[in-house]
Design an enzyme around this catalytic site. Structure first.
Site, PDB file in Angstrom:
ATOM      1  N   PRO A   1       0.830  -1.212   0.000  1.00  0.00           N
ATOM      2  CG  PRO A   1      -0.092  -1.092   2.145  1.00  0.00           C
ATOM      3  CD  PRO A   1       0.703  -1.977   1.233  1.00  0.00           C
ATOM      4  CD  GLU A   2       3.123   3.393  -4.096  1.00  0.00           C
ATOM      5  OE1 GLU A   2       3.123   4.603  -4.353  1.00  0.00           O
ATOM      6  OE2 GLU A   2       3.636   2.549  -4.844  1.00  0.00           O
TER       7      GLU A   2
END
Ligand SMILES: [Zn+2]
Length: 274
Positions: free
Chosen positions: A2-3
C-alpha cells in the site's frame, strides 16, 4: 504494497470503525511486529483502558491517537486491519488483536509479518524514528519549489531514486513515482540536479495532483490491497504507465517500456520521457 492513497483509505475506514472505542486488552501473537516498547507486557499494560480518540496519517504510517499514547503502525507489504466481533472466527495470520470493551476487536493480519508498530507517549511520536526523519508530503506547505529544488541540486542520484527517498518527500512509492514522472514528461533515470526550474515545478504539481486523484478514488488495488471495510479503490483503472509494459502510451501511442531504476521495476514512455 500500500502507498499513501491506500493508507489514507485505510485510515478513513478505521476512523469510522474504531474511533471512540476503549481497549480492554491486547493479544500479541507475533511479538516482533511490536518494535517499541520491546517488552510486550509493557505494550499491553500501556494500552489497557486507552480510548482511540483519532487516527492520523503521516506518509504511509497510521497514527492511532489514544488518551496518553500514540501508536504508529506501518503496514509494509501486506499488513491489514479489520474490525470484528470477538466471537467471529479468527482469520489465519492474525498477529495482533486490540480487544475493545464493547465486545468488538480490531485485528491486525499480516501474511508476511513485515509490518511494524511503535508505541510512544503522546506528543513524542514525531520526535523519534520512524516518523522523525520523514520529509514533507507532496501537499504539505513545506514542500515548496525552493525546498525541492535545493534537495535535487544536492544529489548525484537519479530522479526516481530521489522521489522514492522518504526523507526528501514522504508518501510516493513505486507506483506513484512512475505515474508522476510520466505526467511530468521526465525520464526516471535523469540525474536529479539536471532538472530545470520548470520541471521541478511540474513535478511538485503532479506529485500532489496524482496522490489527490488516487485518494479521491480510494487508492488503487494493485496487489489486492483493501481498506478495513474490505473495499478496494479504483485508481488502478486510471494508472497511465505503472504495470503497462508493452501497451501503447496514452499520449503518443508507442509501446511503454519497463526497466530497473534504483532497484525497482520502472515503467515509462521512451518517447514522452526523453
Ligand atoms: Zn509517449
Amino acid at each position: 504494497m500500500p502507498e499513501l492513497p491506500e493508507v489514507e483509505a485505510v485510515r478513513k475506514s478505521l476512523v469510522e470503525l474504531v474511533v471512540g472505542k476503549t481497549i480492554k486488552d491486547v493479544f500479541v501473537g507475533w511479538p516482533k511486529i511490536i518494535k517499541k516498547p520491546l517488552e510486550i507486557e509493557q505494550f499491553q499494560d500501556a494500552l489497557q483502558g486507552q480510548t482511540i480518540l483519532d487516527i492520523n496519517r503521516r506518509g504511509k504510517f497510521l497514527i492511532f491517537v489514544l488518551d496518553d499514547y500514540a501508536l504508529v503502525s506501518h503496514l509494509r507489504m501486506e499488513g491489514n486491519y479489520s474490525v470484528r466481533s470477538h466471537d467471529d472466527p479468527e482469520e489465519k495470520h492474525t498477529h495482533i488483536v486490540f480487544k475493545f470493551v464493547d465486545g468488538t476487536e480490531l485485528r491486525y493480519r499480516d501474511v508476511r509479518k513485515f509490518g511494524t508498530m511503535h508505541l510512544f507517549t503522546k506528543g513524542m511520536e514525531h520526535t523519534e524514528l520512524p516518523l522523525a526523519k520523514l520529509g514533507p508530503e507532496p501537499f504539505a506547505a513545506e514542500f515548496t519549489q525552493n525546498y525541492l529544488k535545493e534537495k535535487l541540486m544536492k544529489t548525484e542520484r537519479m530522479i526516481k531514486a530521489v522521489l522514492l527517498d522518504q526523507t526528501i518527500v514522504t508518501g510516493l512509492g513505486n507506483i506513484y513515482v512512475d505515474e508522476v514522472l510520466f505526467r511530468s514528461s521526465i525520464h526516471p533515470e535523469r540525474i536529479a540536479k539536471t532538472l530545470s526550474d520548470e520541471e521541478v515545478a511540474l513535478l511538485r504539481e503532479q506529485a500532489a495532483a496524482t496522490l489527490e486523484e488516487s485518494i479521491q478514488a480510494g487508492g488503487s488495488s494493485v496487489n489486492t490491497y483493501m481498506n478495513s471495510r474490505g473495499e478496494s479503490g479504483t485508481y488502478q483503472e486510471r494508472l497511465l504507465v505503472y504495470g503497462k509494459k508493452g501497451e501503447g502510451c496514452k499520449k503518443c501511442g508507442i509501446p511503454l517500456q519497463k526497466i530497473k531504476v534504483a532497484g525497482r521495476g520502472t515503467h515509462f514512455c521512451p518517447e514522452c520521457q526523453k
